[in-house]
Design a protein around this motif. Sequence first.
Motif, PDB file in Angstrom:
ATOM      1  N   THR A   9      23.509 -39.150 -24.887  1.00  0.00           N
ATOM      2  CA  THR A   9      24.061 -40.341 -24.237  1.00  0.00           C
ATOM      3  C   THR A   9      23.091 -40.800 -23.154  1.00  0.00           C
ATOM      4  O   THR A   9      22.451 -39.980 -22.486  1.00  0.00           O
ATOM      5  CB  THR A   9      25.453 -40.069 -23.622  1.00  0.00           C
ATOM      6  OG1 THR A   9      25.342 -39.008 -22.671  1.00  0.00           O
ATOM      7  CG2 THR A   9      26.463 -39.703 -24.685  1.00  0.00           C
ATOM      8  N   PHE A  10      23.012 -42.110 -23.017  1.00  0.00           N
ATOM      9  CA  PHE A  10      22.099 -42.714 -22.049  1.00  0.00           C
ATOM     10  C   PHE A  10      22.851 -43.761 -21.246  1.00  0.00           C
ATOM     11  O   PHE A  10      23.504 -44.640 -21.817  1.00  0.00           O
ATOM     12  CB  PHE A  10      20.922 -43.395 -22.767  1.00  0.00           C
ATOM     13  CG  PHE A  10      20.053 -42.452 -23.533  1.00  0.00           C
ATOM     14  CD1 PHE A  10      18.946 -41.867 -22.947  1.00  0.00           C
ATOM     15  CD2 PHE A  10      20.360 -42.131 -24.852  1.00  0.00           C
ATOM     16  CE1 PHE A  10      18.155 -40.988 -23.664  1.00  0.00           C
ATOM     17  CE2 PHE A  10      19.577 -41.249 -25.574  1.00  0.00           C
ATOM     18  CZ  PHE A  10      18.463 -40.678 -24.983  1.00  0.00           C
ATOM     19  N   THR A  11      22.760 -43.670 -19.937  1.00  0.00           N
ATOM     20  CA  THR A  11      23.216 -44.722 -19.045  1.00  0.00           C
ATOM     21  C   THR A  11      21.948 -45.477 -18.662  1.00  0.00           C
ATOM     22  O   THR A  11      21.044 -44.907 -18.043  1.00  0.00           O
ATOM     23  CB  THR A  11      23.907 -44.134 -17.803  1.00  0.00           C
ATOM     24  OG1 THR A  11      25.000 -43.332 -18.244  1.00  0.00           O
ATOM     25  CG2 THR A  11      24.409 -45.242 -16.891  1.00  0.00           C
ATOM     26  N   VAL A  12      21.873 -46.735 -19.065  1.00  0.00           N
ATOM     27  CA  VAL A  12      20.625 -47.495 -18.983  1.00  0.00           C
ATOM     28  C   VAL A  12      20.729 -48.627 -17.981  1.00  0.00           C
ATOM     29  O   VAL A  12      21.708 -49.382 -17.970  1.00  0.00           O
ATOM     30  CB  VAL A  12      20.256 -48.075 -20.366  1.00  0.00           C
ATOM     31  CG1 VAL A  12      18.954 -48.865 -20.298  1.00  0.00           C
ATOM     32  CG2 VAL A  12      20.160 -46.969 -21.414  1.00  0.00           C
ATOM     33  N   GLN A  13      19.704 -48.758 -17.149  1.00  0.00           N
ATOM     34  CA  GLN A  13      19.490 -49.938 -16.311  1.00  0.00           C
ATOM     35  C   GLN A  13      18.241 -50.603 -16.860  1.00  0.00           C
ATOM     36  O   GLN A  13      17.154 -50.023 -16.809  1.00  0.00           O
ATOM     37  CB  GLN A  13      19.236 -49.557 -14.855  1.00  0.00           C
ATOM     38  CG  GLN A  13      20.444 -49.377 -14.011  1.00  0.00           C
ATOM     39  CD  GLN A  13      20.026 -49.219 -12.560  1.00  0.00           C
ATOM     40  OE1 GLN A  13      19.081 -48.505 -12.229  1.00  0.00           O
ATOM     41  NE2 GLN A  13      20.732 -49.894 -11.683  1.00  0.00           N
ATOM     42  N   ASP A  24      22.987 -53.516 -17.597  1.00  0.00           N
ATOM     43  CA  ASP A  24      23.365 -52.115 -17.419  1.00  0.00           C
ATOM     44  C   ASP A  24      24.298 -51.785 -18.577  1.00  0.00           C
ATOM     45  O   ASP A  24      25.263 -52.520 -18.812  1.00  0.00           O
ATOM     46  CB  ASP A  24      24.100 -51.898 -16.097  1.00  0.00           C
ATOM     47  CG  ASP A  24      23.208 -52.094 -14.882  1.00  0.00           C
ATOM     48  OD1 ASP A  24      21.973 -52.131 -15.039  1.00  0.00           O
ATOM     49  OD2 ASP A  24      23.751 -52.215 -13.768  1.00  0.00           O
ATOM     50  N   SER A  26      25.625 -48.396 -21.564  1.00  0.00           N
ATOM     51  CA  SER A  26      25.577 -47.020 -22.050  1.00  0.00           C
ATOM     52  C   SER A  26      25.376 -47.065 -23.557  1.00  0.00           C
ATOM     53  O   SER A  26      25.886 -47.959 -24.229  1.00  0.00           O
ATOM     54  CB  SER A  26      26.880 -46.292 -21.735  1.00  0.00           C
ATOM     55  OG  SER A  26      27.016 -46.127 -20.349  1.00  0.00           O
ATOM     56  N   ARG A  28      24.928 -44.334 -27.080  1.00  0.00           N
ATOM     57  CA  ARG A  28      24.908 -42.990 -27.673  1.00  0.00           C
ATOM     58  C   ARG A  28      23.962 -43.021 -28.862  1.00  0.00           C
ATOM     59  O   ARG A  28      24.036 -43.923 -29.691  1.00  0.00           O
ATOM     60  CB  ARG A  28      26.307 -42.594 -28.127  1.00  0.00           C
ATOM     61  CG  ARG A  28      27.257 -42.373 -26.983  1.00  0.00           C
ATOM     62  CD  ARG A  28      28.678 -42.168 -27.461  1.00  0.00           C
ATOM     63  NE  ARG A  28      28.754 -41.346 -28.659  1.00  0.00           N
ATOM     64  CZ  ARG A  28      29.504 -40.271 -28.795  1.00  0.00           C
ATOM     65  NH1 ARG A  28      30.258 -39.882 -27.812  1.00  0.00           N
ATOM     66  NH2 ARG A  28      29.521 -39.595 -29.925  1.00  0.00           N
ATOM     67  N   CYS A  48      16.178 -50.612 -26.364  1.00  0.00           N
ATOM     68  CA  CYS A  48      16.170 -51.212 -25.023  1.00  0.00           C
ATOM     69  C   CYS A  48      15.267 -52.440 -24.953  1.00  0.00           C
ATOM     70  O   CYS A  48      15.645 -53.467 -24.385  1.00  0.00           O
ATOM     71  CB  CYS A  48      15.731 -50.185 -23.987  1.00  0.00           C
ATOM     72  SG  CYS A  48      16.898 -48.835 -23.734  1.00  0.00           S
ATOM     73  N   ARG A 148      22.671 -35.632 -21.800  1.00  0.00           N
ATOM     74  CA  ARG A 148      23.186 -36.755 -21.010  1.00  0.00           C
ATOM     75  C   ARG A 148      22.049 -37.237 -20.114  1.00  0.00           C
ATOM     76  O   ARG A 148      21.480 -36.444 -19.361  1.00  0.00           O
ATOM     77  CB  ARG A 148      24.389 -36.324 -20.175  1.00  0.00           C
ATOM     78  CG  ARG A 148      25.608 -36.094 -21.009  1.00  0.00           C
ATOM     79  CD  ARG A 148      26.761 -35.550 -20.185  1.00  0.00           C
ATOM     80  NE  ARG A 148      27.984 -35.403 -20.926  1.00  0.00           N
ATOM     81  CZ  ARG A 148      28.198 -34.577 -21.929  1.00  0.00           C
ATOM     82  NH1 ARG A 148      27.221 -33.832 -22.357  1.00  0.00           N
ATOM     83  NH2 ARG A 148      29.366 -34.493 -22.531  1.00  0.00           N
ATOM     84  N   THR A 150      20.029 -40.453 -17.717  1.00  0.00           N
ATOM     85  CA  THR A 150      20.021 -41.678 -16.933  1.00  0.00           C
ATOM     86  C   THR A 150      18.641 -42.286 -17.097  1.00  0.00           C
ATOM     87  O   THR A 150      17.633 -41.628 -16.848  1.00  0.00           O
ATOM     88  CB  THR A 150      20.297 -41.389 -15.447  1.00  0.00           C
ATOM     89  OG1 THR A 150      21.541 -40.718 -15.343  1.00  0.00           O
ATOM     90  CG2 THR A 150      20.336 -42.671 -14.645  1.00  0.00           C
TER      91      THR A 150
END
Length: 179
Positions: A9-13, A24, A26, A28, A48, A148, A150
């Motif tokens: 999982t990636f929380t992306v900015q 922003d 998220s 998977r 991205c 997980r 960021t």
Amino acid sequence: MAIGSMMHTFTVQLADVDRGVYEDFSVRAARHPSETDAYMVTRLLAYCLEHEEGIEFGGGVSTTDEPAVLVRDLTGKITAWIEVGAPDAARLHYGNKLADRTAVYTHRDPAKLLSNWEGKTIYNSKSIRLRSFEPSFISEAVTALERRNTLSLSVTEGQMYFELNDTSLSSPLHEHQLP
């Protein structure tokens, strides 16, 4: 018993100044056992760097009629065909005829890819965008990969600034012209 895919999982900015995309989100990503970490990181970067409404990961290694990443419009039509790694000429030909635009992101030597495609039939090959990174960039990014994650990704004037789990890297986005 077969080994299953590993979920990341990636929380992306995302701040892509060159395209005017600031998001922003998220995401998977499933990494199939036959998929290398380098391929998965490149697939994530393609997701991205091409991010727009309707983007999704393709069906994976078992799906031959979809790319690694694709964009669909509201009717379900594929509008962007985005390959990762070293796709063969037939896949590019098929994808470029099907979608409005086609791109390839590679963690491999782009000169070898271009020579493999030379002389092959690829529909409207000049319109396909091949992008690569500095040779050590992907291997360094892989070392920061966790289950997980960021991720902060900025792109300005063709230069990419990448921070994954407190590991900071940068690379120019190299663009190559298909034959």
